[in-house]
Design a protein around this motif. Structure first.
Motif, PDB file in Angstrom:
ATOM      1  N   ALA A  38       0.837  -1.198   0.000  1.00  0.00           N
ATOM      2  CA  ALA A  38       0.000   0.000   0.000  1.00  0.00           C
ATOM      3  C   ALA A  38       0.873   1.249   0.000  1.00  0.00           C
ATOM      4  CB  ALA A  38      -0.932   0.004   1.201  1.00  0.00           C
ATOM      5  N   ALA A  39       1.976   1.210   0.706  1.00  0.00           N
ATOM      6  CA  ALA A  39       2.869   2.359   0.783  1.00  0.00           C
ATOM      7  C   ALA A  39       3.647   2.554  -0.517  1.00  0.00           C
ATOM      8  CB  ALA A  39       3.834   2.191   1.947  1.00  0.00           C
ATOM      9  N   ALA A  40       3.709   1.533  -1.356  1.00  0.00           N
ATOM     10  CA  ALA A  40       4.491   1.598  -2.580  1.00  0.00           C
ATOM     11  C   ALA A  40       3.755   2.308  -3.710  1.00  0.00           C
ATOM     12  CB  ALA A  40       4.870   0.182  -3.005  1.00  0.00           C
ATOM     13  N   LYS A  41       2.518   2.747  -3.508  1.00  0.00           N
ATOM     14  CA  LYS A  41       1.780   3.438  -4.561  1.00  0.00           C
ATOM     15  C   LYS A  41       2.392   4.808  -4.833  1.00  0.00           C
ATOM     16  CE  LYS A  41      -2.747   1.346  -4.087  1.00  0.00           C
ATOM     17  NZ  LYS A  41      -4.186   1.646  -3.986  1.00  0.00           N
ATOM     18  N   ALA A  42       2.314   5.204  -6.085  1.00  0.00           N
ATOM     19  CA  ALA A  42       2.858   6.498  -6.506  1.00  0.00           C
ATOM     20  C   ALA A  42       1.840   7.605  -6.255  1.00  0.00           C
ATOM     21  CB  ALA A  42       3.209   6.442  -7.988  1.00  0.00           C
ATOM     22  N   THR A  43       2.329   8.814  -6.131  1.00  0.00           N
ATOM     23  CA  THR A  43       1.442   9.961  -5.952  1.00  0.00           C
ATOM     24  C   THR A  43       0.772  10.297  -7.287  1.00  0.00           C
ATOM     25  OG1 THR A  43       3.134  11.594  -6.480  1.00  0.00           O
ATOM     26  CG2 THR A  43       2.937  10.928  -4.155  1.00  0.00           C
ATOM     27  N   LYS A  44      -0.341  11.017  -7.195  1.00  0.00           N
ATOM     28  CA  LYS A  44      -1.049  11.439  -8.405  1.00  0.00           C
ATOM     29  C   LYS A  44      -0.160  12.351  -9.252  1.00  0.00           C
ATOM     30  CE  LYS A  44      -5.753  10.936  -6.715  1.00  0.00           C
ATOM     31  NZ  LYS A  44      -7.020  11.604  -6.402  1.00  0.00           N
ATOM     32  N   ALA A  45       0.585  13.218  -8.579  1.00  0.00           N
ATOM     33  CA  ALA A  45       1.462  14.141  -9.305  1.00  0.00           C
ATOM     34  C   ALA A  45       2.557  13.379 -10.064  1.00  0.00           C
ATOM     35  CB  ALA A  45       2.088  15.143  -8.336  1.00  0.00           C
ATOM     36  N   ALA A  46       3.144  12.387  -9.425  1.00  0.00           N
ATOM     37  CA  ALA A  46       4.210  11.618 -10.065  1.00  0.00           C
ATOM     38  C   ALA A  46       3.697  10.869 -11.290  1.00  0.00           C
ATOM     39  CB  ALA A  46       4.821  10.640  -9.072  1.00  0.00           C
ATOM     40  N   MET A  47       2.433  10.454 -11.258  1.00  0.00           N
ATOM     41  CA  MET A  47       1.841   9.720 -12.379  1.00  0.00           C
ATOM     42  C   MET A  47       1.078  10.617 -13.340  1.00  0.00           C
ATOM     43  SD  MET A  47       2.581   6.705 -12.543  1.00  0.00           S
ATOM     44  CE  MET A  47       3.746   5.804 -11.617  1.00  0.00           C
ATOM     45  N   GLN A  48       1.168  11.931 -13.118  1.00  0.00           N
ATOM     46  CA  GLN A  48       0.498  12.923 -13.969  1.00  0.00           C
ATOM     47  C   GLN A  48      -0.992  12.605 -14.114  1.00  0.00           C
ATOM     48  OE1 GLN A  48       2.769  13.204 -17.617  1.00  0.00           O
ATOM     49  NE2 GLN A  48       4.686  13.351 -16.501  1.00  0.00           N
ATOM     50  N   TYR A  49      -1.615  12.249 -12.984  1.00  0.00           N
ATOM     51  CA  TYR A  49      -3.041  11.902 -12.960  1.00  0.00           C
ATOM     52  C   TYR A  49      -3.894  13.128 -13.254  1.00  0.00           C
ATOM     53  CZ  TYR A  49      -7.637  10.736 -11.133  1.00  0.00           C
ATOM     54  OH  TYR A  49      -8.991  10.549 -10.994  1.00  0.00           O
ATOM     55  N   GLN A  50      -4.959  12.914 -14.008  1.00  0.00           N
ATOM     56  CA  GLN A  50      -5.945  13.957 -14.288  1.00  0.00           C
ATOM     57  C   GLN A  50      -7.333  13.334 -14.179  1.00  0.00           C
ATOM     58  OE1 GLN A  50      -4.333  14.921 -18.149  1.00  0.00           O
ATOM     59  NE2 GLN A  50      -5.822  13.650 -19.217  1.00  0.00           N
ATOM     60  N   ASP A  51      -8.331  14.130 -13.784  1.00  0.00           N
ATOM     61  CA  ASP A  51      -9.694  13.632 -13.580  1.00  0.00           C
ATOM     62  C   ASP A  51     -10.491  13.475 -14.876  1.00  0.00           C
ATOM     63  OD1 ASP A  51      -9.764  13.173 -10.837  1.00  0.00           O
ATOM     64  OD2 ASP A  51     -10.165  15.269 -10.383  1.00  0.00           O
ATOM     65  N   HIS A  52      -9.885  13.733 -16.001  1.00  0.00           N
ATOM     66  CA  HIS A  52     -10.579  13.596 -17.282  1.00  0.00           C
ATOM     67  C   HIS A  52      -9.756  12.680 -18.197  1.00  0.00           C
ATOM     68  CE1 HIS A  52      -7.902  17.085 -17.470  1.00  0.00           C
ATOM     69  NE2 HIS A  52      -7.711  16.755 -18.728  1.00  0.00           N
ATOM     70  N   PRO A  53     -10.405  12.059 -19.185  1.00  0.00           N
ATOM     71  CA  PRO A  53      -9.691  11.116 -20.055  1.00  0.00           C
ATOM     72  C   PRO A  53      -8.726  11.807 -21.016  1.00  0.00           C
ATOM     73  CG  PRO A  53     -11.966  11.378 -20.780  1.00  0.00           C
ATOM     74  CD  PRO A  53     -11.825  12.154 -19.510  1.00  0.00           C
ATOM     75  N   CYS A  90      -3.826   8.574 -16.331  1.00  0.00           N
ATOM     76  CA  CYS A  90      -2.461   8.838 -15.885  1.00  0.00           C
ATOM     77  C   CYS A  90      -1.499   8.085 -16.777  1.00  0.00           C
ATOM     78  CB  CYS A  90      -2.269   8.463 -14.410  1.00  0.00           C
ATOM     79  SG  CYS A  90      -2.000   6.717 -14.102  1.00  0.00           S
ATOM     80  N   ILE A  91      -0.214   8.318 -16.597  1.00  0.00           N
ATOM     81  CA  ILE A  91       0.789   7.697 -17.459  1.00  0.00           C
ATOM     82  C   ILE A  91       0.982   6.205 -17.174  1.00  0.00           C
ATOM     83  CG2 ILE A  91       2.023   9.852 -17.912  1.00  0.00           C
ATOM     84  CD1 ILE A  91       4.112   8.965 -15.823  1.00  0.00           C
ATOM     85  N   ALA A  92       0.370   5.676 -16.123  1.00  0.00           N
ATOM     86  CA  ALA A  92       0.444   4.243 -15.828  1.00  0.00           C
ATOM     87  C   ALA A  92      -0.649   3.468 -16.568  1.00  0.00           C
ATOM     88  CB  ALA A  92       0.336   4.005 -14.330  1.00  0.00           C
ATOM     89  N   TYR A  93      -1.415   4.150 -17.405  1.00  0.00           N
ATOM     90  CA  TYR A  93      -2.517   3.526 -18.132  1.00  0.00           C
ATOM     91  C   TYR A  93      -2.041   2.293 -18.912  1.00  0.00           C
ATOM     92  CZ  TYR A  93      -6.293   2.729 -21.427  1.00  0.00           C
ATOM     93  OH  TYR A  93      -7.287   2.141 -22.169  1.00  0.00           O
ATOM     94  N   ALA A  94      -2.772   1.196 -18.709  1.00  0.00           N
ATOM     95  CA  ALA A  94      -2.527  -0.039 -19.454  1.00  0.00           C
ATOM     96  C   ALA A  94      -3.888  -0.618 -19.838  1.00  0.00           C
ATOM     97  CB  ALA A  94      -1.740  -1.036 -18.609  1.00  0.00           C
ATOM     98  N   PRO A  95      -4.199  -0.708 -21.127  1.00  0.00           N
ATOM     99  CA  PRO A  95      -5.530  -1.151 -21.542  1.00  0.00           C
ATOM    100  C   PRO A  95      -5.834  -2.572 -21.091  1.00  0.00           C
ATOM    101  CG  PRO A  95      -4.042  -1.088 -23.423  1.00  0.00           C
ATOM    102  CD  PRO A  95      -3.297  -0.499 -22.264  1.00  0.00           C
TER     103      PRO A  95
END
Length: 97
Positions: A38-53, A90-95
């Motif tokens: 659980a602690a190994a998860k990346a932050t939203k900022a590090a993964m460039q997460y956004q709330d839209h597709p 986010c950049i971790a996207y995998a279909p």
């Protein structure tokens, strides 16, 4: 010495005790492993997460996404920490395969 010899331990009792001690030793290791993952998860900022597709790429179609209670509810991610929108990206996207 007579008291030691007078108390014989059955094989069954010995095996039950050994199994109990082994299980007590394993439980903390399992808990620590879950906390570490659980602690190994990346932050939203590090993964460039956004709330839209990003075009057709969105979390609801990603293998890492764990859905919420319904299709529009926020879920979680195996990689990114925090609540995740099904329409996010986010950049971790995998279909999904």
């Amino acid at each position: 010495m007579d008291t030691l010899n007078s108390k014989k331990v059955s094989r069954r009792s010995f095996l039950k005790g050994a199994a109990l001690l082994a299980s007590i030793a394993v439980v903390p290791a399992i808990v620590a492993s879950k906390e570490a993952s659980a602690a190994a998860k990346a932050t939203k900022a590090a993964m460039q997460y956004q709330d839209h597709p990003k075009g057709k790429l969105e979390c609801s179609n990603c293998i890492q996404f764990i859905p919420g209670k319904n299709a529009k509810a926020k879920g979680t991610c195996k990689v990114v920490e925090g609540a995740i929108s099904p329409q996010g990206y986010c950049i971790a996207y995998a279909p999904k395969g």
